[in-house]
Enzyme design. Sequence first.
Site, PDB file in Angstrom:
ATOM      1  N   CYS A 194       0.842  -1.201   0.000  1.00 54.63           N
ATOM      2  CA  CYS A 194       0.000   0.000   0.000  1.00 54.63           C
ATOM      3  C   CYS A 194       0.879   1.254   0.000  1.00 54.63           C
ATOM      4  O   CYS A 194       1.394   1.658   1.047  1.00 54.63           O
ATOM      5  CB  CYS A 194      -0.916  -0.020   1.220  1.00 54.63           C
ATOM      6  SG  CYS A 194      -1.920   1.463   1.348  1.00 54.63           S
ATOM      7  N   CYS A 216      -0.410   4.158   2.156  1.00 56.68           N
ATOM      8  CA  CYS A 216      -0.258   3.960   3.615  1.00 56.68           C
ATOM      9  C   CYS A 216       1.204   4.161   4.032  1.00 56.68           C
ATOM     10  O   CYS A 216       1.485   4.773   5.057  1.00 56.68           O
ATOM     11  CB  CYS A 216      -0.643   2.542   4.041  1.00 56.68           C
ATOM     12  SG  CYS A 216      -2.105   1.891   3.285  1.00 56.68           S
ATOM     13  N   ASP A 217       2.131   3.619   3.251  1.00 57.60           N
ATOM     14  CA  ASP A 217       3.521   3.519   3.710  1.00 57.60           C
ATOM     15  C   ASP A 217       4.500   4.401   2.947  1.00 57.60           C
ATOM     16  O   ASP A 217       5.669   4.497   3.340  1.00 57.60           O
ATOM     17  CB  ASP A 217       4.008   2.053   3.577  1.00 57.60           C
ATOM     18  CG  ASP A 217       3.132   1.097   4.378  1.00 57.60           C
ATOM     19  OD1 ASP A 217       2.577   1.533   5.404  1.00 57.60           O
ATOM     20  OD2 ASP A 217       3.003  -0.072   3.981  1.00 57.60           O
TER      21      ASP A 217
END
Length: 302
Positions: free
Chosen positions: A130, A133-134
Amino acid sequence: MIDVLIIGAGPAGLSAAIYVQRSGKKAVCLEALVVGGQIVNTPEIANYPGIKKTSGFEFSMGLYEQATELGAEIEYEKAVSIEKKEDFHVMTESGKEFIAKSVILATGAKNRHLGIDKEEALAGRGISYCATCDGAFYKGKDVAVNGGGNTALEDALFLSNYCSKVYIIHRRDEFRGEPDSLEAVKSKDNVELVLNSTIEEIKGDKALEGVVVKDKNTGALREIAVAGLFIAIGQVPDNKDFEDVAELDAAGYISASEECKTKTPGVFVAGDCRTKSVRQLTTAASDGAVAALAACAYISTL
Ligand code: NAP
């Protein structure tokens, strides 16, 4: 008594919940992870009719609010079995039992893994599924994205805004992703396409240090030093727990017609977990509506 128990609260499940509630019936969604499903991680949606541009998060929150304001309930539980008695008895991982007159399976799909050595060991230590997200952890660093679909292209575009360099490693020289996204990626000076190439090896012990890729045409191996690898190679279904009530195809998707009916009367299916050729937000929402109305029609025959 629940009228329609919906397994999954992604776009298909929440669309179904909206239609069930608007039909005057009670909908409860079981969600194992986060409301909105995988679309939550999409930075930009620009192909949903009637909405020019939104983010996956904003879109998901809109669906969630619309469904819950209509009276749908969300329970954060993972369904693990369905048993047909007089009604449907659905058990969850935590041991709860939900009883409903009808069930809609809207389980979506989960990220496909490469299945190579060190992939699982370094997940969260350089390997991610992701980018939204990261991605921020890799500011100023070199990273790679693996895949050639819309997710890979969007991830690469997103990461190119703050990573030093982004390699897109793809096994072919043609992309499944939309031409506009590909053009946007190609216009970035810090993106390099590594085509016709597969990842053969992951380097690093405590954290990711790089990947070894193989050119499919020449067989040549190349080591690329990266701190992050974002794997975006599509999704796989996760329907094994429900094969007693719903037939699965060879790939594990639930076999059902456009009417979203499974082999069990009273059990319907909606969204990416169903056998279909186009998996898009629009088709997920459309399935949700079809399955919900079919479930309400089924209940009226009881
Ligand atoms: P996808 O379209 O299925 O693409 C997966 C990519 O990974 C393909 O390029 C495929 O290569 C490659 N791949 C598959 N298995 C592989 C393996 N074992 N090793 C290496 N490469 C592998 O998946 P996605 O990009 O996640 O998109 C899923 C669906 O969501 C699509 O319908 C997409 O259009 C949609 N989506 C839409 C948006 C948006 O509209 N904003 C954003 C994201 C996703 P091949 O091409 O060679 O098969």
